[in-house]
Write an enzyme that holds these catalytic residues in place. Sequence first.
Site, PDB file in Angstrom:
ATOM      1  N   PHE A 149      -5.169  16.750  -4.749  1.00 32.16           N
ATOM      2  CA  PHE A 149      -4.810  16.843  -6.128  1.00 32.16           C
ATOM      3  C   PHE A 149      -5.275  15.683  -7.122  1.00 32.16           C
ATOM      4  O   PHE A 149      -5.450  15.591  -8.218  1.00 32.16           O
ATOM      5  CB  PHE A 149      -3.260  16.970  -6.226  1.00 32.16           C
ATOM      6  N   GLU A 176      -3.990  23.079  -5.152  1.00 28.05           N
ATOM      7  CA  GLU A 176      -3.194  24.063  -5.965  1.00 28.05           C
ATOM      8  C   GLU A 176      -2.432  23.510  -7.045  1.00 28.05           C
ATOM      9  O   GLU A 176      -1.917  24.127  -7.821  1.00 28.05           O
ATOM     10  CB  GLU A 176      -2.383  25.044  -5.124  1.00 28.05           C
ATOM     11  N   ARG A 177      -2.207  21.941  -6.993  1.00 23.59           N
ATOM     12  CA  ARG A 177      -1.320  21.257  -7.931  1.00 23.59           C
ATOM     13  C   ARG A 177      -2.245  21.157  -9.362  1.00 23.59           C
ATOM     14  O   ARG A 177      -1.410  21.277 -10.505  1.00 23.59           O
ATOM     15  CB  ARG A 177      -1.171  19.966  -7.723  1.00 23.59           C
ATOM     16  N   CYS A 281      -6.571   6.922  -3.380  1.00 20.47           N
ATOM     17  CA  CYS A 281      -6.670   6.524  -2.037  1.00 20.47           C
ATOM     18  C   CYS A 281      -7.100   4.960  -1.661  1.00 20.47           C
ATOM     19  O   CYS A 281      -7.147   4.577  -0.504  1.00 20.47           O
ATOM     20  CB  CYS A 281      -7.544   7.620  -1.168  1.00 20.47           C
ATOM     21  N   GLU A 384       2.070   5.648   3.832  1.00 20.46           N
ATOM     22  CA  GLU A 384       1.282   5.815   2.835  1.00 20.46           C
ATOM     23  C   GLU A 384       2.512   6.185   1.618  1.00 20.46           C
ATOM     24  O   GLU A 384       3.153   7.523   1.681  1.00 20.46           O
ATOM     25  CB  GLU A 384       0.176   6.850   2.741  1.00 20.46           C
TER      26      GLU A 384
HETATM   27  P1  NAD Z   1      -3.006  17.015   1.013  1.00 18.45           P
HETATM   28  O1  NAD Z   1      -3.442  16.745   2.341  1.00 18.45           O
HETATM   29  O2  NAD Z   1      -1.352  17.709   0.759  1.00 18.45           O
HETATM   30  O3  NAD Z   1      -3.803  18.304   0.276  1.00 18.45           O
HETATM   31  C1  NAD Z   1      -5.229  18.140   0.627  1.00 18.45           C
HETATM   32  C2  NAD Z   1      -5.673  19.707   0.428  1.00 18.45           C
HETATM   33  O4  NAD Z   1      -5.340  20.462   1.570  1.00 18.45           O
HETATM   34  C3  NAD Z   1      -5.010  20.525  -0.605  1.00 18.45           C
HETATM   35  O5  NAD Z   1      -6.245  21.248  -1.079  1.00 18.45           O
HETATM   36  C4  NAD Z   1      -4.401  21.591  -0.155  1.00 18.45           C
HETATM   37  O6  NAD Z   1      -4.080  22.965  -0.589  1.00 18.45           O
HETATM   38  C5  NAD Z   1      -4.527  21.557   1.513  1.00 18.45           C
HETATM   39  N1  NAD Z   1      -3.724  21.620   2.388  1.00 18.45           N
HETATM   40  C6  NAD Z   1      -2.534  21.124   2.259  1.00 18.45           C
HETATM   41  N2  NAD Z   1      -1.601  21.430   3.514  1.00 18.45           N
HETATM   42  C7  NAD Z   1      -2.358  22.326   4.192  1.00 18.45           C
HETATM   43  C8  NAD Z   1      -2.135  22.600   5.656  1.00 18.45           C
HETATM   44  N3  NAD Z   1      -0.754  22.726   5.916  1.00 18.45           N
HETATM   45  N4  NAD Z   1      -3.090  23.366   6.077  1.00 18.45           N
HETATM   46  C9  NAD Z   1      -4.208  23.548   5.258  1.00 18.45           C
HETATM   47  N5  NAD Z   1      -4.514  22.943   3.993  1.00 18.45           N
HETATM   48  C10 NAD Z   1      -3.623  22.602   3.588  1.00 18.45           C
HETATM   49  O7  NAD Z   1      -3.273  15.931  -0.052  1.00 18.45           O
HETATM   50  P2  NAD Z   1      -3.153  15.632  -1.464  1.00 18.45           P
HETATM   51  O8  NAD Z   1      -1.414  15.595  -1.540  1.00 18.45           O
HETATM   52  O9  NAD Z   1      -3.538  16.773  -2.393  1.00 18.45           O
HETATM   53  O10 NAD Z   1      -3.558  14.326  -1.635  1.00 18.45           O
HETATM   54  C11 NAD Z   1      -3.426  13.014  -1.364  1.00 18.45           C
HETATM   55  C12 NAD Z   1      -3.736  12.699  -0.316  1.00 18.45           C
HETATM   56  O11 NAD Z   1      -5.159  12.468  -0.225  1.00 18.45           O
HETATM   57  C13 NAD Z   1      -3.422  11.110   0.052  1.00 18.45           C
HETATM   58  O12 NAD Z   1      -2.997  10.979   1.431  1.00 18.45           O
HETATM   59  C14 NAD Z   1      -4.589  10.226  -0.289  1.00 18.45           C
HETATM   60  O13 NAD Z   1      -4.914   9.151   0.372  1.00 18.45           O
HETATM   61  C15 NAD Z   1      -5.647  11.306   0.375  1.00 18.45           C
HETATM   62  N6  NAD Z   1      -6.982  10.801  -0.354  1.00 18.45           N
HETATM   63  C16 NAD Z   1      -7.880  10.541   0.454  1.00 18.45           C
HETATM   64  C17 NAD Z   1      -9.305  10.116  -0.076  1.00 18.45           C
HETATM   65  C18 NAD Z   1     -10.378   9.636   0.789  1.00 18.45           C
HETATM   66  O14 NAD Z   1     -11.386   9.554   0.481  1.00 18.45           O
HETATM   67  N7  NAD Z   1     -10.188   9.080   1.970  1.00 18.45           N
HETATM   68  C19 NAD Z   1      -9.415  10.278  -1.373  1.00 18.45           C
HETATM   69  C20 NAD Z   1      -8.427  10.998  -1.990  1.00 18.45           C
HETATM   70  C21 NAD Z   1      -7.220  11.271  -1.464  1.00 18.45           C
END
Ligand code: NAD
Length: 499
Positions: A149, A176-177, A281, A384
């Site tokens: 998101f 989805e957010r 991140c 985190e």
């Molecule tokens: P998230 O892991 O909750 O969701 C990411 C994606 O995964 C979304 O599209 C979501 O729909 C999907 N998802 C969620 N739960 C799932 C499941 N159980 N099975 C399959 N798919 C699922 O992450 P978020 O809250 O959207 O984003 C924040 C996180 O992303 C933080 O941990 C941040 O550090 C990380 N992030 C990392 C980078 C990087 O380059 N390392 C960059 C941006 C964000």
Amino acid sequence: MAELTHYINGQRVSGNSGRFGDVFNPATGEVQARVPLASKEELDIAVEIAAEAQPAWGAVNPQRRARVMMKFVDLLHRDMDKLAEVLSSEHGKTFPDAKGDVQRGLEVAEYCIGAPQMLKGEFTDSAGPGIDMYSMKQPLGVCGGITPFNFPAMIPMWMFTPAIVCGNAFILKPSERDPSVPILLAELMEEAGLPKGILQVVNGDKVSVDAMLTNPTIQSVGFVGSTPIAEYIYGTGCANGKRVQCFGGAKNHMIVMPDADMDLAADALVGSGYGAAGERCMAISVAVPVGEETADRLIEKLVPRVEKLKVGPYTAGDDIDFGPVVTSAAKQNILSLVQSGIDQGAELVVDGRDFSLQGYEDGFFVGAHLFDRVTPEMDIYKKEIFGPVLSTVRAGSYEEAIGLAMNHEYGNGTAIFTRDGDTARDFANRINIGMVGVNVPIPVPLAYHTFGGWKKSVFGDLNQHGPDAFKFYTRTKTVTSRWPSGIKEGGEFNFKAMD
Ligand code: NAD
């Protein structure tokens, strides 16, 4: 209430799974739209359409594909304000931050204009008598991407611009957010000349992610999000024979040496720790001053700066420092971690728990928090937080400070603030973290370098964007060809001529 759609085969398509997710306005806490959550069948239909469209697109010459990117970049500039407005309304980040989100994705699209150069391949003339050898970089076919998101414009563009310019079709499953901007991006790609079916957006949750991971036509999956999901997607995707790259969470340390410019360090910590409400991140979430005196000086500089930060909705103007966090659940998680920090003995020197904004009492706002005397055993250090909370861990020496960053399970980004070249050089060389800043707090590489962490922040071999993206989204084929002029009479090779 608005009902959002998927984007399939060149048009907005309503969901038919009967399942929906709420999309909030984080500033007011209201549900402003509902997003369809795709079924496996809906995802599979998009893949079929992509597989039909891809061969013709893959056969278009790279220069023409690059021209679509050129036009796309122009359109992003044209629609920058509109995209940023939609982005802020669903994510909550400030308007300048939202424009930055679009801008950093746009820069990857700009980099992709160089595709003809990147895809040139290799050629060896006369590898043997009459034998030539050449390597081609061919598209994979249909690729998939799952995005978080926190950068709903930039991260989708990290993935789909290189994938598409390499000749692939791409299915995006955004967060989805905040799902509206990816659909606008897909429409702009088609306005720029991309054929239908090459970029499709399927909204959803775990159901559509699992459908992507198990669909045999999908050749590669890119993921950015939290570490537990990154691990799951990497394992499942690899087990299903796909090429997978996953980027996970972070806990970025900034070491402040006694000789650092303390005003510069404090400004850097405030910008990188609290900007975008800490939902980056590459946010710095741990400050590590070296020595008690450095720590005292740093805290003295930080407190008034943190107390002065302006929190508000993006509509309140450009002098807002950060907006609300993305959901009520995110807010509760941050506040419970803050409470755990207090319970476990950290010193809360700036307390944002009571923050409230008149007229926005139901918004997901969290005030800025600053902790001092945090220790590595505490949850606020290990986890985190992804919120406007900066922890200070006092280190007795440079070795102790670098050891902290090296021993943390995450390895996305880090920084050191010092005036000493030897220390900075030693730090950059020894640290086991993927992106390093020297007197730069958020060392996000530009589009023509690659982006990626180490340790639990990444699963896979290749980074995002830069030259790695062209490797991830192509496969190499090497052709060895022999022509009669290299064959001696009688049909035998003159191998002696090779000696
Ligand atoms: P998230 O892991 O909750 O969701 C990411 C994606 O995964 C979304 O599209 C979501 O729909 C999907 N998802 C969620 N739960 C799932 C499941 N159980 N099975 C399959 N798919 C699922 O992450 P978020 O809250 O959207 O984003 C924040 C996180 O992303 C933080 O941990 C941040 O550090 C990380 N992030 C990392 C980078 C990087 O380059 N390392 C960059 C941006 C964000």
